[in-house]
Design a protein around this motif. Structure first.
Motif, PDB file in Angstrom:
ATOM      1  N   LEU A  26      39.821  82.472  45.026  1.00 21.71           N
ATOM      2  CA  LEU A  26      38.718  82.657  45.960  1.00 21.71           C
ATOM      3  C   LEU A  26      37.371  82.492  45.266  1.00 21.71           C
ATOM      4  O   LEU A  26      36.468  81.817  45.778  1.00 21.71           O
ATOM      5  N   SER A  27      37.226  83.084  44.094  1.00 19.87           N
ATOM      6  CA  SER A  27      35.970  82.974  43.355  1.00 19.87           C
ATOM      7  C   SER A  27      35.684  81.536  42.935  1.00 19.87           C
ATOM      8  O   SER A  27      34.547  81.076  43.020  1.00 19.87           O
ATOM      9  N   THR A  28      36.708  80.844  42.482  1.00 17.00           N
ATOM     10  CA  THR A  28      36.536  79.447  42.085  1.00 17.00           C
ATOM     11  C   THR A  28      36.147  78.596  43.283  1.00 17.00           C
ATOM     12  O   THR A  28      35.238  77.765  43.199  1.00 17.00           O
ATOM     13  N   PHE A  29      36.799  78.822  44.411  1.00 12.65           N
ATOM     14  CA  PHE A  29      36.474  78.074  45.623  1.00 12.65           C
ATOM     15  C   PHE A  29      35.038  78.346  46.076  1.00 12.65           C
ATOM     16  O   PHE A  29      34.297  77.426  46.414  1.00 12.65           O
ATOM     17  N   ARG A  30      34.645  79.607  46.058  1.00  8.97           N
ATOM     18  CA  ARG A  30      33.285  79.948  46.490  1.00  8.97           C
ATOM     19  C   ARG A  30      32.229  79.369  45.551  1.00  8.97           C
ATOM     20  O   ARG A  30      31.152  78.995  45.978  1.00  8.97           O
ATOM     21  N   ALA A  31      32.532  79.311  44.282  1.00  5.12           N
ATOM     22  CA  ALA A  31      31.563  78.798  43.306  1.00  5.12           C
ATOM     23  C   ALA A  31      31.473  77.277  43.317  1.00  5.12           C
ATOM     24  O   ALA A  31      30.383  76.719  43.170  1.00  5.12           O
ATOM     25  N   GLY A  33      33.650  75.006  45.556  1.00  6.11           N
ATOM     26  CA  GLY A  33      34.174  74.277  46.706  1.00  6.11           C
ATOM     27  C   GLY A  33      35.427  73.518  46.292  1.00  6.11           C
ATOM     28  O   GLY A  33      35.962  73.706  45.203  1.00  6.11           O
TER      29      GLY A  33
END
Length: 73
Positions: A26-31, A33
């Motif tokens: 989730l953090s990687t995706f939010r940072a 995309g």
């Protein structure tokens, strides 16, 4: 079969692995995309997260159990 005495450590290993997998994803995706090589970047972030999460769970779990016991008992 793994001996029962290792159950708390195995529980911590699995719990920390799954939680760090989800949170790092989730953090990687939010940072970033959905960029190229997202799974590879996520895997690298997960490895670092798990290396931190597992020992943390082993230390924090007994403290958490004591706090919960005082709150419910």
């Amino acid at each position: 079969m793994i001996p029962a005495r290792f159950a708390p450590v195995l529980f911590g290993l699995i719990l920390s692995g799954l939680m760090s997998l989800i949170v790092s994803g989730l953090s990687t995706f939010r940072a970033l995309g959905l960029v190229d090589h997202f799974p590879l970047i996520w895997a690298g972030n997960w490895a670092v997260s798990w290396a931190t999460a597992f020992p943390t769970v082993l230390v924090v779990a007994p403290i958490t159990r004591r706090i919960v016991a005082k709150l419910v008992g």
